[in-house]
Write a protein that holds these residues in place. Structure first.
Motif, PDB file in Angstrom:
ATOM      1  N   LEU A 135       2.968  13.836  -6.139  1.00 31.40           N
ATOM      2  CA  LEU A 135       2.482  12.689  -5.383  1.00 31.40           C
ATOM      3  C   LEU A 135       0.957  12.642  -5.392  1.00 31.40           C
ATOM      4  CD1 LEU A 135       4.944  12.966  -2.381  1.00 31.40           C
ATOM      5  CD2 LEU A 135       4.941  11.174  -4.144  1.00 31.40           C
ATOM      6  N   ASP A 136       0.420  11.586  -5.984  1.00 31.11           N
ATOM      7  CA  ASP A 136      -1.025  11.386  -6.034  1.00 31.11           C
ATOM      8  C   ASP A 136      -1.406  10.416  -4.921  1.00 31.11           C
ATOM      9  OD1 ASP A 136      -3.660  11.024  -6.588  1.00 31.11           O
ATOM     10  OD2 ASP A 136      -3.403  10.326  -8.648  1.00 31.11           O
ATOM     11  N   THR A 137      -1.937  10.952  -3.830  1.00 33.24           N
ATOM     12  CA  THR A 137      -2.241  10.125  -2.658  1.00 33.24           C
ATOM     13  C   THR A 137      -3.729   9.805  -2.528  1.00 33.24           C
ATOM     14  OG1 THR A 137      -2.288  12.185  -1.388  1.00 33.24           O
ATOM     15  CG2 THR A 137      -0.257  10.894  -1.313  1.00 33.24           C
ATOM     16  N   THR A 193       1.776   7.399  -7.679  1.00 30.78           N
ATOM     17  CA  THR A 193       0.618   7.137  -6.826  1.00 30.78           C
ATOM     18  C   THR A 193       1.057   6.343  -5.603  1.00 30.78           C
ATOM     19  OG1 THR A 193      -0.869   7.094  -8.736  1.00 30.78           O
ATOM     20  CG2 THR A 193      -1.674   6.088  -6.708  1.00 30.78           C
ATOM     21  N   VAL A 194       0.767   6.878  -4.448  1.00 31.19           N
ATOM     22  CA  VAL A 194       1.167   6.249  -3.197  1.00 31.19           C
ATOM     23  C   VAL A 194       0.161   6.653  -2.121  1.00 31.19           C
ATOM     24  CG1 VAL A 194       2.743   8.167  -2.726  1.00 31.19           C
ATOM     25  CG2 VAL A 194       3.024   6.021  -1.497  1.00 31.19           C
ATOM     26  N   SER A 195      -0.195   5.741  -1.253  1.00 35.76           N
ATOM     27  CA  SER A 195      -1.155   6.081  -0.197  1.00 35.76           C
ATOM     28  C   SER A 195      -0.485   6.915   0.884  1.00 35.76           C
ATOM     29  CB  SER A 195      -1.736   4.810   0.425  1.00 35.76           C
ATOM     30  OG  SER A 195      -0.757   4.143   1.197  1.00 35.76           O
ATOM     31  N   VAL A 196      -1.284   7.704   1.582  1.00 34.29           N
ATOM     32  CA  VAL A 196      -0.748   8.521   2.672  1.00 34.29           C
ATOM     33  C   VAL A 196      -0.087   7.639   3.728  1.00 34.29           C
ATOM     34  CG1 VAL A 196      -1.367  10.063   4.572  1.00 34.29           C
ATOM     35  CG2 VAL A 196      -2.385  10.407   2.324  1.00 34.29           C
ATOM     36  N   ASP A 197      -0.728   6.508   4.030  1.00 37.64           N
ATOM     37  CA  ASP A 197      -0.213   5.625   5.082  1.00 37.64           C
ATOM     38  C   ASP A 197       1.163   5.053   4.757  1.00 37.64           C
ATOM     39  OD1 ASP A 197      -2.524   6.026   6.510  1.00 37.64           O
ATOM     40  OD2 ASP A 197      -3.514   4.220   5.762  1.00 37.64           O
ATOM     41  N   SER A 198       1.474   4.913   3.464  1.00 38.90           N
ATOM     42  CA  SER A 198       2.754   4.311   3.086  1.00 38.90           C
ATOM     43  C   SER A 198       3.821   5.341   2.707  1.00 38.90           C
ATOM     44  CB  SER A 198       2.553   3.328   1.932  1.00 38.90           C
ATOM     45  OG  SER A 198       2.036   3.992   0.798  1.00 38.90           O
ATOM     46  N   LEU A 199       3.493   6.624   2.824  1.00 39.39           N
ATOM     47  CA  LEU A 199       4.476   7.657   2.467  1.00 39.39           C
ATOM     48  C   LEU A 199       5.738   7.546   3.302  1.00 39.39           C
ATOM     49  CD1 LEU A 199       2.635  11.047   1.769  1.00 39.39           C
ATOM     50  CD2 LEU A 199       4.226   9.846   0.280  1.00 39.39           C
ATOM     51  N   THR A 248       2.593  17.793  -2.953  1.00 37.55           N
ATOM     52  CA  THR A 248       1.461  17.008  -2.456  1.00 37.55           C
ATOM     53  C   THR A 248       0.206  17.860  -2.593  1.00 37.55           C
ATOM     54  OG1 THR A 248       1.856  17.802  -0.210  1.00 37.55           O
ATOM     55  CG2 THR A 248       2.856  15.694  -0.830  1.00 37.55           C
ATOM     56  N   ALA A 277      -1.405  14.246   3.166  1.00 41.33           N
ATOM     57  CA  ALA A 277      -0.168  13.913   2.451  1.00 41.33           C
ATOM     58  C   ALA A 277       0.912  14.953   2.703  1.00 41.33           C
ATOM     59  CB  ALA A 277      -0.452  13.804   0.955  1.00 41.33           C
TER      60      ALA A 277
END
Length: 317
Positions: free
Chosen positions: A165-167, A196-202, A220, A225
């Motif tokens: 996971l690339d946050t 790729t996913v933002s921390v807020d949307s995990l 992570t 993350a």
């Protein structure tokens, strides 16, 4: 006899007057010896919008600031990893007279370019990511950390894909850790999938990702993350083994409860202390050199080992 006595009296008066003049000249300098030096003003700009991820780091910073006579101004971002906002904050702090800056770069490449174009005499110290043009960097060996974390996952691997996971795609530290983990796993013949996913949307996206990809393991590469993924795994009852980084209270709790299989941890407290110590020395015109802080691979059963307790549960003196 009278003339001699009169001469002696005049000499005594002149001597007293001379001593008074000398004392008058010395008093300001003597009082200066007892006057405390003006405290340094150090600004700390992180790349998160929530400073709770930096609690241990801040404890170390405050310890150093107290010992060195410095005042800290701790700044977060309105949007996590917003490089433009961070650059604007950095410029503002320089204009408002900060004696030195400690920065955890949100976008190291952009910050490096902007910093190189800035006419400044204010020292800049970076955390997490090295930065060309910074006066000092307090950075763990990120590539070694990523490889060590992948090795732990490889020891547990029983087949299947590993989800990476690339946050924080612009963060050098995260990129270096992820690349090293991917290389080690690929060298062992393990298939990996980078998302790729933002921390807020995990919280909303991770369950669907796992349903689609069905990975055996996931990794992570930053504390925020790791916290978020561990929380989702516990709440959703997800089965994929999780490997992450950091030594925050939430990460330690997840490791203790089994939501995390292993973490690569370093002393946030020591990193914070070293960053402020270095910034204060540079602001006072002193030399400051830095060795990379070490990291440690920790599994749940190792939390309460004496050395790991010191790392995971820091206390101020």
């Amino acid at each position: 006899m009278k003339k001699r006595r009169s001469a002696l009296i005049q000499l005594a008066i002149l001597t007293a007057l001379g001593a008074a003049v000398a004392l008058t000249l010395l008093l300001p300098q003597m009082s200066g010896l007892h006057r405390r030096p003006q405290p340094l003003e150090l600004s700390v700009i992180i790349r998160e919008q929530d400073s709770s991820f930096w609690t241990n780091t801040r404890m170390g910073m405050e310890q150093a600031a107290g010992e060195l006579g410095a005042e800290l101004r701790f700044l977060t971002l309105a949007t996590a990893n917003d490089g433009r906002e961070q650059w604007e904050l950095l410029q503002r702090e320089i204009e408002q007279g900060a004696d030195a800056l400690v920065v955890a770069p949100a976008d190291p490449a952009a910050l490096e370019k902007s910093l190189g174009e800035l006419d400044r005499d204010v020292p800049v110290v970076t955390l997490e990511s090295p930065l060309e043009g910074a006066d000092l960097s307090v950075v763990v060996p990120n590539a070694e950390m990523g490889a060590s974390l992948a090795q732990a996952a490889l020891e547990d691997w029983k087949g299947g894909t590993v989800l990476l996971l690339d946050t924080a795609p612009h963060c050098t530290a995260v990129a270096q850790r992820l690349a090293a983990a991917k290389d080690l796993l690929a060298g062992a013949g393990v298939e990996t999938q980078v998302e790729t996913v933002s921390v807020d949307s995990l919280a909303s996206q991770l369950p669907e990702l796992l349903r689609q990809l069905s990975p055996a393991q996931m990794m992570t590469f930053e504390p925020a993350a790791t916290e978020a993924a561990a929380s989702v795994k516990s709440l959703e009852g997800l089965s994929a083994d999780l490997y992450g980084v950091g030594a925050t209270a939430a990460v330690v709790a997840a490791l203790d409860q089994g939501a995390l299989s292993a973490v690569a941890a370093w002393s946030d407290y020591a990193a914070g202390y070293l960053a402020v110590d270095g910034a204060a020395k540079l602001a006072r015109g002193e030399r400051s050199e830095m060795k990379p802080p070490p990291f440690f691979l920790i599994r749940g059963e190792d939390i309460y080992e004496p050395d790991n307790q010191k790392l995971l549960f820091p206390v101020t003196s």
